[in-house]
Write an enzyme that holds these catalytic residues in place. Structure first.
Site, PDB file in Angstrom:
ATOM      1  N   GLU A   1       1.044  -1.048   0.030  1.00 55.08           N
ATOM      2  CA  GLU A   1      -0.022   0.075   0.108  1.00 55.08           C
ATOM      3  C   GLU A   1       0.885   1.183  -0.024  1.00 55.08           C
ATOM      4  O   GLU A   1       0.575   2.262  -0.777  1.00 55.08           O
ATOM      5  CB  GLU A   1      -0.892  -0.048   1.172  1.00 55.08           C
ATOM      6  CG  GLU A   1      -1.901  -1.093   1.068  1.00 55.08           C
ATOM      7  CD  GLU A   1      -2.907  -1.193   2.270  1.00 55.08           C
ATOM      8  OE1 GLU A   1      -2.218  -1.631   3.477  1.00 55.08           O
ATOM      9  OE2 GLU A   1      -4.164  -1.376   2.122  1.00 55.08           O
TER      10      GLU A   1
ATOM     11  N   GLU B   1      -3.808  -9.751   3.334  1.00 54.36           N
ATOM     12  CA  GLU B   1      -4.563  -9.468   4.838  1.00 54.36           C
ATOM     13  C   GLU B   1      -5.609 -10.483   4.878  1.00 54.36           C
ATOM     14  O   GLU B   1      -5.818 -10.802   6.144  1.00 54.36           O
ATOM     15  CB  GLU B   1      -5.080  -8.131   4.542  1.00 54.36           C
ATOM     16  CG  GLU B   1      -4.009  -6.921   4.802  1.00 54.36           C
ATOM     17  CD  GLU B   1      -3.361  -6.464   3.633  1.00 54.36           C
ATOM     18  OE1 GLU B   1      -3.529  -7.061   2.337  1.00 54.36           O
ATOM     19  OE2 GLU B   1      -2.770  -5.239   3.742  1.00 54.36           O
TER      20      GLU B   1
HETATM   21  C1  3H9 Z   1      -1.292  -5.197   6.921  1.00 56.08           C
HETATM   22  O1  3H9 Z   1      -0.192  -4.972   6.278  1.00 56.08           O
HETATM   23  C2  3H9 Z   1      -2.632  -4.234   7.105  1.00 56.08           C
HETATM   24  C3  3H9 Z   1      -2.185  -3.204   6.083  1.00 56.08           C
HETATM   25  O2  3H9 Z   1      -3.483  -3.160   4.958  1.00 56.08           O
HETATM   26  C4  3H9 Z   1      -2.591  -1.854   6.968  1.00 56.08           C
HETATM   27  C5  3H9 Z   1      -3.534  -1.525   7.690  1.00 56.08           C
HETATM   28  C6  3H9 Z   1      -3.505  -0.381   8.443  1.00 56.08           C
HETATM   29  N1  3H9 Z   1       4.255  -7.914  11.742  1.00 56.08           N
HETATM   30  O3  3H9 Z   1       7.541 -15.668   8.847  1.00 56.08           O
HETATM   31  P1  3H9 Z   1       8.942 -15.616   9.517  1.00 56.08           P
HETATM   32  C7  3H9 Z   1       7.661 -11.734  12.109  1.00 56.08           C
HETATM   33  S1  3H9 Z   1      -1.391  -6.726   7.508  1.00 56.08           S
HETATM   34  C8  3H9 Z   1       5.024  -8.214  12.529  1.00 56.08           C
HETATM   35  O4  3H9 Z   1       9.709 -16.520  10.313  1.00 56.08           O
HETATM   36  P2  3H9 Z   1       9.952 -15.813   6.459  1.00 56.08           P
HETATM   37  C9  3H9 Z   1       7.364 -13.178  12.453  1.00 56.08           C
HETATM   38  O5  3H9 Z   1       6.429 -13.270  13.419  1.00 56.08           O
HETATM   39  C10 3H9 Z   1       0.003  -7.423   7.576  1.00 56.08           C
HETATM   40  N2  3H9 Z   1       5.793  -9.525  12.691  1.00 56.08           N
HETATM   41  O6  3H9 Z   1       9.959 -15.171   8.139  1.00 56.08           O
HETATM   42  C11 3H9 Z   1       8.704 -13.578  12.932  1.00 56.08           C
HETATM   43  O7  3H9 Z   1       9.085 -13.362  14.130  1.00 56.08           O
HETATM   44  P3  3H9 Z   1       9.940 -14.288  15.175  1.00 56.08           P
HETATM   45  C12 3H9 Z   1       0.239  -8.074   5.941  1.00 56.08           C
HETATM   46  C13 3H9 Z   1       6.042  -9.928  11.585  1.00 56.08           C
HETATM   47  O8  3H9 Z   1      11.149 -15.301   5.821  1.00 56.08           O
HETATM   48  C14 3H9 Z   1       9.836 -12.785  11.989  1.00 56.08           C
HETATM   49  O9  3H9 Z   1       9.001 -11.565  11.503  1.00 56.08           O
HETATM   50  N3  3H9 Z   1       1.513  -8.747   6.056  1.00 56.08           N
HETATM   51  C15 3H9 Z   1       5.534  -9.540  10.277  1.00 56.08           C
HETATM   52  O10 3H9 Z   1       9.777 -17.343   6.704  1.00 56.08           O
HETATM   53  C16 3H9 Z   1      10.328 -13.608  10.803  1.00 56.08           C
HETATM   54  O11 3H9 Z   1       9.030 -13.955  10.050  1.00 56.08           O
HETATM   55  C17 3H9 Z   1       1.350 -10.155   6.129  1.00 56.08           C
HETATM   56  O12 3H9 Z   1       0.459 -10.827   6.360  1.00 56.08           O
HETATM   57  C18 3H9 Z   1       4.560  -8.641  10.404  1.00 56.08           C
HETATM   58  N4  3H9 Z   1       3.875  -8.069   9.209  1.00 56.08           N
HETATM   59  O13 3H9 Z   1       8.663 -15.236   6.183  1.00 56.08           O
HETATM   60  C19 3H9 Z   1       2.816 -10.710   6.025  1.00 56.08           C
HETATM   61  N5  3H9 Z   1       5.910 -10.268   9.299  1.00 56.08           N
HETATM   62  O14 3H9 Z   1      11.358 -14.535  14.380  1.00 56.08           O
HETATM   63  C20 3H9 Z   1       3.189 -11.657   7.290  1.00 56.08           C
HETATM   64  C21 3H9 Z   1       6.585 -11.319  10.036  1.00 56.08           C
HETATM   65  O15 3H9 Z   1       9.950 -13.623  16.401  1.00 56.08           O
HETATM   66  N6  3H9 Z   1       4.425 -12.371   7.085  1.00 56.08           N
HETATM   67  N7  3H9 Z   1       6.820 -10.765  11.285  1.00 56.08           N
HETATM   68  O16 3H9 Z   1       8.781 -15.568  15.154  1.00 56.08           O
HETATM   69  C22 3H9 Z   1       4.736 -13.318   6.326  1.00 56.08           C
HETATM   70  O17 3H9 Z   1       3.960 -13.681   5.646  1.00 56.08           O
HETATM   71  C23 3H9 Z   1       5.870 -13.832   6.561  1.00 56.08           C
HETATM   72  O18 3H9 Z   1       6.522 -13.352   7.851  1.00 56.08           O
HETATM   73  C24 3H9 Z   1       7.058 -13.442   5.721  1.00 56.08           C
HETATM   74  C25 3H9 Z   1       8.580 -13.786   5.803  1.00 56.08           C
HETATM   75  C26 3H9 Z   1       6.550 -14.055   4.200  1.00 56.08           C
HETATM   76  C27 3H9 Z   1       7.004 -11.896   5.173  1.00 56.08           C
END
Ligand code: 3H9
Length: 707
Positions: free
Chosen positions: A109, A129
């Site tokens: 975004e 999301e």
């Molecule tokens: C959003 O954006 C809403 C908007 O519309 C705005 C509204 C106002 N936040 O998965 P990993 C942490 S909603 C906080 O093991 P990978 C994760 O918990 C969001 N923490 O790595 C982990 O912590 P820990 C939309 C996050 O390489 C560490 O980072 N976005 C977030 O296997 C490493 O992550 C999503 O839904 C976050 N956004 O995968 C994407 N993302 O080491 C969500 C990650 O303490 N994220 N962490 O356990 C993912 O899908 C995967 O983490 C990603 C990396 C593919 C990015």
């Protein structure tokens, strides 16, 4: 501005770098830092354009998901969100967003509010999301269709899957792909556009289509969402928000999006899905295994047993690029196993999941073998022979002789005692359970079973390997059926009792399907093969307590040779396309058997079906938690979502119980206890939590120690 955001200069180009490892989540502090940097660059007349880039391994993986819980619990007030910042960026000097790694959610975004986007070839862009039960909340549903068109925006917002940089270029989401150094490429791009009028995404309407063209797109998207994301609210809300983009001016579209976002954010579904997101990461953390522990390299593997499970497990290794020996005792069995593997791969190619080239390469990694030659070279063996203690201990005795010291010896047992299996070797520290779920090459769950002597290196290695294999590994303790099958036994038992009491099999299945389960318990039995459970029941019959009711109908059906899909008949009959058809003959037989056994017949409600089956899971889950067989309630939830088709938007059985209220669950279990006897004795932990006014989620934070 603090360390999170760095503002530097390359002559007339300002460079904003985000530094919020590991994934540059767009926390309020990051957003504030960007706002300040944009303002500073805007006020500086010598700056002609801005490049915004992510430091570390990625652009921005989205808003900080941890913030959502703070907002919904009222700990943090609901602020204006990102919209004002994005408008400010869009109204400023030309901003070039330089994307590598991921531009997800709020990250995308933000990128769309820039005037241009350039990307590294490996970048991925998406609005995931909906998978968290929410929708894009910073105008993603309004800007995305303006850049990529309505059909693609609908797909991305409603399904949540990312697209590659190449696709993003084709659809107009990205303006240029950069080979080599991304920052240098982005700065050069910025120089080319500096000082020129910059296009604002929100003012572009050329891709928004017409009512006539869009109406069928929205109808199709809604149909698909209802089918593929059954029971979920967020995909439908995302579609509604994209529809608003096509019908309303930008600002009003944002208002619609905002209302829908809030509705979703405060929903139980979103709380459940966020619990699942963090849960999938939390299960990787084992309290008594330090991060620094040595991980044993698994570069080669072997699988013993080329049956359905063994073949599937060999595919899992091959798919991860790990060469694997596939051993069986006789040539026909090996040939059958290989033929199944080839058939499975062919169907993956047909469905577009893999290319033929990928499959050819994977097949070369699977080496069929009839003896233990070369087993001394492998780093890990997974035994997947017939489920029985005798054949398993025999194989482990043989593995102990042929494998090198230090190799991991894993059993794919689904119920048996891993310590007894380990006792057939001279190295129980290397023996571990790796319980794959059928079909092994598809199902994400891997239960990793810790025996009393299993070494920490072996555990840490398997936990890490599970990620490489594309699985979610969950560590469980050693008991009959471990976590998943031990609980499932109680769930299936209740479904059979309900059938005996008067509910027809398809009625039971329908009630649980409508609850959200991927498949009802009886249809699941037909799929897995009813003879499997029958054989296990016979093996453990001596442990059944006299006088305690046991289901009779399952065994009777098997005695008739109705083993489910594989014999063309089980609880259902099956046509040539394996479509389940309710069978009046089964209904008739069941009535007869139940009446002979003196089981009173009555009308059973679908609510009772759901409560008895799901609360049976919860009650046993509480015992498992109490015994330390599962480390946290969330481990059970992740097992049930990834291995047993429990709906993720209900958060898993333990989370679901918390949502219903443990007091309510406990009272129903007490009712069932009075009505049906000792099988329903409430788990002491459940009773204790109710008395203390606590939830299972709180137990999650104090992991029990595995026995
Ligand atoms: C959003 O954006 C809403 C908007 O519309 C705005 C509204 C106002 N936040 O998965 P990993 C942490 S909603 C906080 O093991 P990978 C994760 O918990 C969001 N923490 O790595 C982990 O912590 P820990 C939309 C996050 O390489 C560490 O980072 N976005 C977030 O296997 C490493 O992550 C999503 O839904 C976050 N956004 O995968 C994407 N993302 O080491 C969500 C990650 O303490 N994220 N962490 O356990 C993912 O899908 C995967 O983490 C990603 C990396 C593919 C990015």
């Amino acid at each position: 501005m603090d360390d999170l955001i760095r503002l530097t200069r390359d002559h007339e180009i300002a460079i904003i770098t985000i530094n919020n490892p590991p994934v540059n989540a767009l926390s309020p502090a990051v957003a504030q830092g960007i706002a300040q940097a944009i303002e500073q660059a805007g006020n500086d007349e010598s700056v002609k354009a801005v490049v915004l880039i992510g430091g570390g391994r990625t652009f921005i993986a989205g808003a900080d998901i941890k913030e959502f819980g703070k907002i919904t619990s009222g700990r943090v007030p609901r602020g204006p969100g990102l919209l004002p910042l994005l408008l400010r960026i869009e109204d400023s000097k030309p901003v070039v967003m330089a994307i590598h790694g991921m531009a997800f959610g709020g990250g995308l975004e933000l990128a769309m509010a820039g005037h241009y986007r350039v990307a590294a070839a490996n970048a991925q862009l998406g609005q995931p999301e909906v998978k968290l039960g929410i929708i894009p909340g910073a105008a993603g549903t309004q800007r995305l269709p303006r850049l990529v068109g309505v059909a693609k925006a609908l797909e991305m917002c409603a399904e949540g899957n990312p697209i590659s940089a190449q696709q993003a270029l084709e659809f107009g989401l990205v303006d240029r792909l950069i080979d080599g150094d991304l920052l240098a490429g982005a700065v050069a791009f910025a120089r080319g556009v500096a000082g020129k009028p910059a296009p604002k995404t929100r003012e572009r309407n050329d891709k928004l289509g017409t009512l006539e063209r869009n109406t069928p797109l929205f109808a199709a998207a809604r149909d698909k969402a209802r089918l593929k994301q059954r029971g979920m609210r967020s995909p439908l809300a995302a579609i509604e928000a994209v529809e608003a983009a096509t019908k309303l001016p930008f600002e009003q579209g944002c208002e619609v999006e905002g209302k829908l976002f809030d509705e979703c954010l405060f929903s139980d579904q979103s709380k459940a899905l966020i619990h699942v997101f963090f849960g999938e990461r939390e299960v990787a953390k084992i309290p008594d295994i330090p991060k620094e522990i040595a991980i044993l390299p698994v570069n080669t593997a072997a699988v013993v047993g080329a049956g359905t499970m063994g073949g599937g497990i060999a595919m899992v290794f091959a798919n991860a690029g790990i060469p694997v020996l596939l051993k069986d005792a006789d040539q026909p069995a090996l040939d059958r196993g290989l033929a199944t593997i080839q058939k499975n791969y062919a169907s993956s190619v047909k469905r577009g999941r893999f290319t033929q080239q990928f499959v050819d390469e994977r097949l070369k990694l699977i080496r069929p073998i009839l003896n233990y030659d070369n087993f001394s070279d492998v780093d890990m063996v997974v035994e997947a022979v017939f489920e029985g203690m005798a054949p398993k201990t025999q194989v482990f005795g043989e593995l102990d002789r042929v494998c090198r010291k230090g190799a991991i010896l894993a059993s794919n047992t689904s119920t048996l005692n891993i310590d007894e299996i380990a006792s057939a070797t001279s190295r129980p520290e290397s023996v571990i359970g790796t319980h794959f779920f059928s079909p092994a090459n598809v199902m994400r769950l891997l239960e990793i079973v810790r025996g009393k002597s299993t070494g920490k290196e072996a555990i840490a290695t398997c936990m890490q390997l599970s990620r490489k294999l594309g699985k979610v590994g969950v560590l469980v303790g050693n008991c009959r059926g471990f976590v998943g099958n031990r609980m499932f036994h109680h769930y299936v038992r209740e479904s059979l009792f309900l059938v005996e009491e008067g509910a027809e099999p398809d009625y039971v299945d329908r009630a649980l399907y409508d609850f959200g389960m991927a498949l009802g318990p009886l249809a699941t039995g037909d799929l897995a093969g009813l003879d499997v459970g029958w054989r296990i029941r016979k093996e453990y019959r001596h442990l059944e307590k006299p006088g305690v009711r046991q289901p009779i109908v399952g065994d009777r059906l098997c005695e008739l040779g109705r083993f489910g899909q594989k014999t063309g008949a089980g609880w259902y009959k099956y046509d040539e396309n394996r479509r389940a058809i309710p069978d009046p003959e089964v209904n008739e037989l069941v009535r007869q058997w139940a009446i002979e056994a003196g089981i009173p017949q009555r009308k059973v409600s679908s609510q009772e079906i759901v409560e008895r089956c799901i609360y049976a899971l919860v009650n046993e889950g509480a015992r498992i938690l109490e015994e330390g067989i599962a480390l946290r309630a969330v481990d059970i939830d992740i097992i049930y979502i990834n291995g047993y088709g429990f709906p993720a938007h209900l958060g898993g059985p333990m989370w679901y119980a918390d949502t219903v209220g443990l007091k309510n669950v406990y009272q129903r279990i007490c009712d069932f206890h009075r009505q049906f006897g000792e099988l329903w004795e409430p788990a002491p932990l459940l009773k204790h939590l109710v008395e203390e006014g606590k939830t299972f989620a709180e137990v999650m934070r104090q992991p029990a120690v595995v026995a």
